[in-house]
Motif scaffolding. Structure first.
Motif, PDB file in Angstrom:
ATOM      1  N   GLU A  90       0.803  -1.221   0.000  1.00  0.00           N
ATOM      2  CA  GLU A  90       0.000   0.000   0.000  1.00  0.00           C
ATOM      3  C   GLU A  90       0.838   1.275   0.000  1.00  0.00           C
ATOM      4  OE1 GLU A  90      -3.780  -0.173   2.442  1.00  0.00           O
ATOM      5  OE2 GLU A  90      -2.747  -1.973   3.151  1.00  0.00           O
ATOM      6  N   TYR A 137      -6.555   2.189  -5.377  1.00  0.00           N
ATOM      7  CA  TYR A 137      -7.041   1.790  -4.061  1.00  0.00           C
ATOM      8  C   TYR A 137      -8.444   2.317  -3.758  1.00  0.00           C
ATOM      9  CZ  TYR A 137      -2.815  -0.587  -2.689  1.00  0.00           C
ATOM     10  OH  TYR A 137      -1.785  -1.506  -2.609  1.00  0.00           O
ATOM     11  N   ASN A 140     -11.166   0.291  -6.853  1.00  0.00           N
ATOM     12  CA  ASN A 140     -11.270  -1.171  -6.863  1.00  0.00           C
ATOM     13  C   ASN A 140     -11.496  -1.736  -8.269  1.00  0.00           C
ATOM     14  OD1 ASN A 140     -10.854  -1.555  -4.098  1.00  0.00           O
ATOM     15  ND2 ASN A 140     -12.986  -1.053  -3.673  1.00  0.00           N
ATOM     16  N   SER A 141     -10.909  -1.086  -9.258  1.00  0.00           N
ATOM     17  CA  SER A 141     -10.989  -1.577 -10.627  1.00  0.00           C
ATOM     18  C   SER A 141      -9.624  -1.427 -11.292  1.00  0.00           C
ATOM     19  CB  SER A 141     -12.050  -0.811 -11.421  1.00  0.00           C
ATOM     20  OG  SER A 141     -11.699   0.545 -11.523  1.00  0.00           O
ATOM     21  N   ASP A 166      -5.512  -6.459  -5.207  1.00  0.00           N
ATOM     22  CA  ASP A 166      -6.142  -7.733  -4.852  1.00  0.00           C
ATOM     23  C   ASP A 166      -6.802  -7.655  -3.482  1.00  0.00           C
ATOM     24  OD1 ASP A 166      -4.126  -7.998  -2.945  1.00  0.00           O
ATOM     25  OD2 ASP A 166      -3.138  -9.679  -3.909  1.00  0.00           O
ATOM     26  N   ASP A 167      -7.353  -8.762  -3.037  1.00  0.00           N
ATOM     27  CA  ASP A 167      -8.073  -8.796  -1.764  1.00  0.00           C
ATOM     28  C   ASP A 167      -7.164  -8.551  -0.562  1.00  0.00           C
ATOM     29  OD1 ASP A 167     -10.435  -9.319  -3.098  1.00  0.00           O
ATOM     30  OD2 ASP A 167     -10.243 -11.499  -2.891  1.00  0.00           O
ATOM     31  N   ASP A 168      -5.880  -8.805  -0.712  1.00  0.00           N
ATOM     32  CA  ASP A 168      -4.923  -8.589   0.379  1.00  0.00           C
ATOM     33  C   ASP A 168      -4.345  -7.174   0.365  1.00  0.00           C
ATOM     34  OD1 ASP A 168      -5.214 -11.218   1.270  1.00  0.00           O
ATOM     35  OD2 ASP A 168      -3.644 -11.940  -0.086  1.00  0.00           O
ATOM     36  N   LYS A 169      -4.936  -6.298  -0.455  1.00  0.00           N
ATOM     37  CA  LYS A 169      -4.496  -4.897  -0.585  1.00  0.00           C
ATOM     38  C   LYS A 169      -3.108  -4.782  -1.189  1.00  0.00           C
ATOM     39  CE  LYS A 169      -8.226  -3.141   1.023  1.00  0.00           C
ATOM     40  NZ  LYS A 169      -9.190  -2.666   0.077  1.00  0.00           N
ATOM     41  N   CYS A 171      -0.951  -4.323  -4.661  1.00  0.00           N
ATOM     42  CA  CYS A 171      -1.137  -3.742  -5.988  1.00  0.00           C
ATOM     43  C   CYS A 171      -0.354  -4.590  -6.995  1.00  0.00           C
ATOM     44  CB  CYS A 171      -0.619  -2.307  -5.982  1.00  0.00           C
ATOM     45  SG  CYS A 171      -0.696  -1.526  -7.591  1.00  0.00           S
TER      46      CYS A 171
END
Length: 183
Positions: A90, A137, A140-141, A166-169, A171
């Motif tokens: 992140e 972030y 979400n696309s 992804d789901d785990d944040k 990139c």
């Protein structure tokens, strides 16, 4: 003196004698043919179980071989891809990258892990990348941008970047060198 139906549990000799008597009494209750049948049945069950285990072991070896082959293909696809792949955290820290990505940044792969991706952007691309990264972030696309890689005021190359979170944040970036098209 202790009566016949009671005995001293503390005396090992007496305890053993009573245990042997009880064992003999129990063995007389079971007939020999039944014992032999039970042993044969148990032996049969053990053989069946052994064959089941051998079959499971064979399946595990086949599954292992399949996983190994898939891992080899995916490693080739990821590491040797003609475009750069990056996984950033992140804070835009490089978590993982392929060989092409390392080549684009001009550093050995192992030395780039934990480096901040922003350090490899030219000054004029930093603002564009920051907007792109923030948008990834928040939206979400999948998003994309054109930036230039460079460091120490030296331009390295122009690139087209696509990314998703992804789901785990984490990139996930794909980076394509477009330098030869942008001259």
């Amino acid at each position: 003196m202790i009566p016949e139906d009671e005995f001293d549990f503390k005396d090992p000799g007496t305890l053993r004698k009573k245990a042997e008597e009880k064992l003999i009494k129990n063995q007389k209750i079971k007939s020999a043919p039944t014992e032999e049948a039970d042993v044969k049945k148990l032996l049969h069950e053990l053989h069946v179980h052994q064959i089941e285990l051998e079959m499971q072991n064979e399946e595990l070896h086949l599954a292992y071989d399949s996983v190994e082959a898939t891992l080899k293909k995916l490693t080739m696809l990821y590491d040797l891809a003609p475009i750069g792949f990056f996984i950033l955290n992140e804070n835009s820290g490089i978590v993982e990258l392929n060989f092409t990505g390392a080549e684009m940044l001009g550093e050995p792969r192992f030395s780039l892990v934990d480096s901040n991706f922003r350090l490899f952007l030219s000054q004029d691309s930093l603002e564009m990348f920051n907007r792109f990264f923030d948008l990834l972030y928040t939206s979400n696309s999948k998003e994309s941008c054109h930036i230039r890689l460079g460091y120490d005021q030296e331009l390295v190359r122009s690139v087209y970047v696509e990314g998703v979170v992804d789901d785990d944040k984490k990139c996930l970036l794909s980076v394509v060198d477009i330098s030869r098209f942008s001259k």
